[in-house]
Design an enzyme around this catalytic site. Structure first.
Site, PDB file in Angstrom:
ATOM      1  N   CYS A 291     -10.595  -2.838  -4.723  1.00  0.00           N
ATOM      2  CA  CYS A 291      -9.668  -3.884  -5.186  1.00  0.00           C
ATOM      3  C   CYS A 291     -10.428  -5.095  -5.708  1.00  0.00           C
ATOM      4  CB  CYS A 291      -8.726  -4.292  -4.065  1.00  0.00           C
ATOM      5  SG  CYS A 291      -7.480  -3.033  -3.702  1.00  0.00           S
TER       6      CYS A 291
ATOM      7  N   CYS B 272      -4.097   0.595  -2.607  1.00  0.00           N
ATOM      8  CA  CYS B 272      -3.886  -0.644  -1.843  1.00  0.00           C
ATOM      9  C   CYS B 272      -2.829  -1.519  -2.506  1.00  0.00           C
ATOM     10  CB  CYS B 272      -5.181  -1.441  -1.767  1.00  0.00           C
ATOM     11  SG  CYS B 272      -6.508  -0.646  -0.868  1.00  0.00           S
TER      12      CYS B 272
ATOM     13  N   ASN C 213       0.844  -1.203   0.000  1.00  0.00           N
ATOM     14  CA  ASN C 213       0.000   0.000   0.000  1.00  0.00           C
ATOM     15  C   ASN C 213       0.875   1.246   0.000  1.00  0.00           C
ATOM     16  OD1 ASN C 213       0.617  -0.891   2.676  1.00  0.00           O
ATOM     17  ND2 ASN C 213      -1.007   0.363   3.531  1.00  0.00           N
TER      18      ASN C 213
ATOM     19  N   CYS D 273     -10.314  -4.660  -0.257  1.00  0.00           N
ATOM     20  CA  CYS D 273     -11.415  -3.689  -0.151  1.00  0.00           C
ATOM     21  C   CYS D 273     -12.296  -3.781  -1.399  1.00  0.00           C
ATOM     22  CB  CYS D 273     -10.848  -2.279   0.026  1.00  0.00           C
ATOM     23  SG  CYS D 273     -10.221  -1.554  -1.508  1.00  0.00           S
TER      24      CYS D 273
ATOM     25  N   GLU E 144      -2.969  -4.606  -3.287  1.00  0.00           N
ATOM     26  CA  GLU E 144      -3.495  -5.488  -4.344  1.00  0.00           C
ATOM     27  C   GLU E 144      -3.511  -4.790  -5.700  1.00  0.00           C
ATOM     28  OE1 GLU E 144      -4.762  -4.854  -1.340  1.00  0.00           O
ATOM     29  OE2 GLU E 144      -6.144  -6.432  -0.681  1.00  0.00           O
TER      30      GLU E 144
ATOM     31  N   GLU F 120       0.360   5.239   0.729  1.00  0.00           N
ATOM     32  CA  GLU F 120      -0.488   6.334   1.203  1.00  0.00           C
ATOM     33  C   GLU F 120       0.195   7.661   0.908  1.00  0.00           C
ATOM     34  OE1 GLU F 120      -0.994   5.491   5.369  1.00  0.00           O
ATOM     35  OE2 GLU F 120      -2.229   3.714   4.962  1.00  0.00           O
TER      36      GLU F 120
HETATM   37  N1  THU Z   1      -5.143  -1.660   2.465  1.00  0.00           N
HETATM   38  C1  THU Z   1      -4.555  -2.448   1.531  1.00  0.00           C
HETATM   39  O1  THU Z   1      -3.489  -2.122   0.992  1.00  0.00           O
HETATM   40  N2  THU Z   1      -5.167  -3.608   1.191  1.00  0.00           N
HETATM   41  C2  THU Z   1      -6.282  -4.104   1.807  1.00  0.00           C
HETATM   42  O2  THU Z   1      -6.736  -5.189   1.471  1.00  0.00           O
HETATM   43  C3  THU Z   1      -6.934  -3.329   2.863  1.00  0.00           C
HETATM   44  C4  THU Z   1      -6.413  -1.958   3.080  1.00  0.00           C
HETATM   45  C5  THU Z   1      -4.449  -0.443   2.890  1.00  0.00           C
HETATM   46  C6  THU Z   1      -5.037   0.846   2.450  1.00  0.00           C
HETATM   47  C7  THU Z   1      -4.519   1.805   3.520  1.00  0.00           C
HETATM   48  O3  THU Z   1      -3.216   2.237   3.162  1.00  0.00           O
HETATM   49  C8  THU Z   1      -4.410   0.949   4.751  1.00  0.00           C
HETATM   50  O4  THU Z   1      -4.418  -0.390   4.306  1.00  0.00           O
HETATM   51  C9  THU Z   1      -5.537   1.144   5.763  1.00  0.00           C
HETATM   52  O5  THU Z   1      -6.770   1.035   5.153  1.00  0.00           O
END
Ligand code: THU
Length: 130
Positions: free
Chosen positions: A90, A54, A43, A87, A56, A45
Site C-alpha cells: 500500500c 487492503c 479490506n 503495509c 487503502e 479477503e
Molecule cells: N490490512 C489492511 O487492509 N490495511 C492495513 O494497513 C494492514 C492490513 C488488512 C489485510 C488483511 O485483510 C488484514 O488486514 C490482516 O492483515
C-alpha cells in the site's frame, strides 16, 4: 475536533463493510482528493488469502477509476490500541498515486498517529527512476 475527524469517521464507517473472515482484522480507509471528495475502502479477503486487498488500495483504486488524480490525506482505521500503518504494498501504491500525503491512523475511539508518506516510504522506487 481535529480537521481529520470527518475523514476518520468515514474510514470507521467503511470498516463496517470489511470482508475479513480469515483474519478477523477489519480495516477501513478514507482517501481525500484535492477537491475534498472522499473515497472509502475496506479490506477484502478471499479463500486464496494471497489475493486479499487492503482497505487503502481499495480506496485508491476506487478514486483512480473515477478519474481522480490528486490527493491530500488518507485515514486508516482498525480496532487496535497500536496504530495500523499501511503495509509495504500500500505504501508503494499510495506514494505513486498520491505522493507525500498525510496518513492519519486511528482506532474506534481516537487518532493514534499521524505520519507523512515520505517518512513511511523513504528512498522509494518510482517513475522518476524509469
Ligand atoms: N490490512 C489492511 O487492509 N490495511 C492495513 O494497513 C494492514 C492490513 C488488512 C489485510 C488483511 O485483510 C488484514 O488486514 C490482516 O492483515
Amino acid at each position: 475536533m481535529s480537521e481529520s475527524d470527518a475523514l476518520v469517521a468515514a474510514a470507521r464507517a467503511a470498516r463496517q463493510h470489511a470482508v475479513a473472515p480469515y483474519s478477523g482484522f477489519r480495516v477501513g480507509a478514507a482517501l481525500e482528493t484535492a477537491a475534498g471528495i472522499v473515497f472509502t475502502g475496506c479490506n477484502v479477503e478471499n479463500a486464496s488469502y494471497g489475493l486479499t486487498i487492503c482497505a487503502e488500495r481499495v480506496a485508491m483504486f476506487k478514486a483512480l477509476s473515477e478519474g481522480h488524480r490528486t490527493f491530500t490525506r488518507i485515514a486508516v482505521v482498525a480496532d487496535t490500541d497500536a496504530p495500523t500503518p499501511p503495509c509495504g504494498a500500500c505504501r508503494q501504491i499510495l506514494w505513486e498515486f498520491a505522493g507525500d500525503i498525510e496518513v492519519v491512523l486511528a482506532n474506534l475511539e481516537r487518532i493514534t498517529a499521524t505520519h507523512c508518506m515520505r517518512d513511511l516510504l523513504p528512498y522509494p522506487f518510482d517513475g522518476r527512476l524509469l
